[in-house]
Design an enzyme around this catalytic site. Sequence first.
Site, mmCIF file in Angstrom:
data_model
loop_
_atom_site.group_PDB
_atom_site.id
_atom_site.type_symbol
_atom_site.label_atom_id
_atom_site.label_comp_id
_atom_site.label_asym_id
_atom_site.label_seq_id
_atom_site.Cartn_x
_atom_site.Cartn_y
_atom_site.Cartn_z
ATOM 1 N N TYR A 61 -24.846 27.809 -8.188
ATOM 2 C CA TYR A 61 -25.548 26.676 -9.130
ATOM 3 C C TYR A 61 -26.384 26.047 -7.786
ATOM 4 C CZ TYR A 61 -21.846 23.060 -6.808
ATOM 5 O OH TYR A 61 -20.879 22.834 -5.441
ATOM 6 N N GLU A 62 -27.629 25.479 -8.647
ATOM 7 C CA GLU A 62 -29.059 24.945 -7.817
ATOM 8 C C GLU A 62 -29.229 26.307 -7.722
ATOM 9 O OE1 GLU A 62 -28.576 21.994 -8.814
ATOM 10 O OE2 GLU A 62 -27.002 21.238 -8.498
ATOM 11 N N GLY A 63 -29.360 27.239 -8.034
ATOM 12 C CA GLY A 63 -30.526 28.104 -8.205
ATOM 13 C C GLY A 63 -29.483 29.123 -7.029
ATOM 14 N N GLN A 85 -33.166 31.298 -5.064
ATOM 15 C CA GLN A 85 -33.407 30.750 -3.795
ATOM 16 C C GLN A 85 -34.639 31.866 -2.417
ATOM 17 O OE1 GLN A 85 -33.547 27.437 -3.329
ATOM 18 N NE2 GLN A 85 -31.615 27.018 -4.852
#
Length: 597
Positions: A438-440, A445
Site C-alpha cells: 500500500y501507499e504505492g 516507488q
Amino acid sequence: MPDYKAPLREIQFVMNEVLESEKHYASLPGCEDATPDMVNAIIEEGAKFAERVLAPLNQVGDQEGCQFNDGDVKTPTGFKEAYQQYVEGGWPSLSHDPAHGGQGLPESIGTIISEMVGTANWSWGMYPGLSHGAMNTLSEHGTDEQKAVYLTKLVSGEWTGTMCLTESHCGTDLGLLRTKAEPQADGSYKISGSKIFISAGEHDMAENIIHIVLARLPDAPAGTKGISLFIVPKFMPQGDAVGARNGVVCGSIEHKMGIHGNATCVLNFDDATGYLIGPPNKGLNCMFTFMNTARLGTALQGLAHAEWGFQNSLPYAKDRLQMRSLTGAKNTDGAADPIIVHPAVRNMLLTQKAFAEGGRALIYFCAQLVDKAKLAGADEKLEADALLAFLTPIAKAFLTETGFESANHGVQVYGGHGYIAEWGMEQNVRDARISMLYEGTTQIQALDLLGRKVLMSQGESLKGFTKIVHKFCKEHANNDAMKPFVEPLATLNHEWGELTMKVGMKAMQDREEVGAAAVDYLMYSGYVTLAYFWARMAQQAQLALDQGTSEEAFYKAKVTTARFYFARLLPRTRAHAEIMQSGAESLMALDTEHFVF
Ligand SMILES: Cc1cc2nc3c(=O)[nH]c(=O)nc-3n(C[C@H](O)[C@H](O)[C@H](O)COP(=O)(O)OP(=O)(O)OC[C@H]3O[C@@H](n4cnc5c(N)ncnc54)[C@H](O)[C@@H]3O)c2cc1C
C-alpha cells in the site's frame, strides 16, 4: 510472550546527537516550546502508553480481528478503550495547529510517537495514522469553514479520518477511477461509487469518520487530470455534534494476511453528501499531501517491524541452547551454547539491528525536513521540499523491504518456533507484508524515484543529496577512524551518479530501460543512503569515545554495527548495480504468449 520496550536511548541518540534536534528546533519559528526537557518528557510519556497500553493488544488484535455486522465494525477487545486513553492524553493534537486545537509541536516529535505506537501495535496505530493524513490534507487545502467544522474534531481525536483512493479496478492507476461527484445547488456534491481496501473505513472507536475521497466531476477530463477531492462525513455535522447518517456504508471487511486489528473496508457511496477540497480537477495534487504523509508513515512501518523483530529475537537467541560454538564451548555449564554464539545467527540479529537503527536515522532526518518544509524561510523550505521528494520513495520502499526481511529473520532465529503463532514472530511477518504494497508498491516507488524524480530533473534531485554525502565524506576524509566508512561511501556516492547517467542514456533509446532498472536502482539508492546515515552515526559515536564517555559500550556498539553494515550489507549494492545495467532485453524478449506451453 512477545513484548515491546521503547528504545529510548536509541531514539535520543539519533534525535539529540546525530541530528542535533535542539539546534534544529531553535532555528525554526514556532518551535520555541520544543525544549529538550519538554521533548524528552513527551517521548517518555508516549513510550509508557505504547509499552503498557498498546503492546499488550498486539496479539489480541491479530487473533480476534475486526468483526463485521450489517455495516458496523467492532474492533478487537481493548482497541476502543486504548483509543479513548489516546484522546484523553491529547496525542492526536500533538503536531497540529493551535488555531484548531492543536499543540503546535513540530511534526518530527509526532514521528517519534508514531514510531513507538506503530512498533507496539501497527494495526491499532493505523487508526490515528490515517487521521493524521486527513488532518494534514485539510490543514493545507481546506477552507476556513471546513477547518472549523472537520479539522478541529479530527485534531481533538473525537472523529477519525480515512483516505479513499482505491477502487476494485484501480489501485496504482488512479486515472481510471470512476466514483462520481454531482454538483448540487447548495454548493455540496452527491458522491456515488464504491471504494475498496479502505483502512479504518468503519469502526467503533470514534463517533464520526471523515472520509477524504477522490471522485470525478461530470465532464471532467479523462485520466488523472479529471480527479477532484472531497470530504464525505459518515454522519453530517450538526453544530458541535453529529446529525443524520450520510449515504456512505461499509459493505464488508476483508479477511487478510495480517494487520487483522485494522478494518480494511469496502465503502459504498450512494448519493453521499460531500464537499470539494481544493480546486476542481486538482484532487490528485491535493491528495499528494495525504499520500506523502502516508508514505513516510509506511516507511515507519518498515522500521517498526525491523525493531520489533530485533527486540524479540535477541532474548531468544541468548536463551536458546543449541550446538556448540565452532571455536569451543562458551557455556560450559550448559548442555549446549546459546544460539547467539553462531555467526549465522549473529548475522540475522545484526541485520535486523542495522536496518532498524539506520532506518530510524533516515526517517527522523526526513521528519526534520518536513519541519523545515512547513516552517523554515523560503530558500530552506524549497531545499527541504526537494530533498524530501527525493528521499520519500527511498524511505518508503527500501525500509519496508528491509523491514520485511528483518521480520523474516525473526522467524528464522526462532527456528520452528518462529512458525508457531504463540511467539508472535509469524504475525510480525504477516503484518509487515502489506507495507510493500500500500501507499504505492515498491515497483511504483522505484518508478517515481528513477523516472519522475531523478531522470526528469536531469539528475538534479539526486545531486541535492549526493552533495550532502560528498560534503560529509570530505569533512572526515583525514580522520583515520572514519576512513573505513567515508572511503567506500565516497566511491559509491560517485558511482550512484555514473549509474544514473548510464541508465538515463539507455532510457533515451528505449523507455523500457527505466522500468527494467528501477527496482534495483531504488534498492541500490537505499543501501547507499543508509550507509551515509550509518557513517554519520559512527562519526558521532567515535566523537563521544574520543572525548571520553561513561557510555563506552553503547558508543562502541554503534561503531561495531556500522562496521557490520559496511562489511555485510552494503556489498549488496554490487548485485543491484550489475542487475540495473543488465538491460531490459532479457525481461522483454519472451513473448507474453510464450510464458508457458
Ligand atoms: C490491507 C490494505 C489496506 C489498504 N489501505 C488503503 C487505504 O486506506 N486507502 C486506499 O485508497 N487504498 C488502500 N489500499 C490499496 C492499496 O494502496 C493498493 O492495493 C495498492 O496501491 C496497489 O494497487 P492494486 O492492489 O490495485 O494493484 P495493481 O495496481 O493492480 O498492481 C498489481 C501489480 O502490478 C504492479 N504494477 C502496476 N503498474 C505497474 C507499472 N507501471 N510498473 C511496474 N509495476 C506495476 C504493482 O506494483 C503490483 O505488483 C490498501 C490495500 C490493502 C491490501
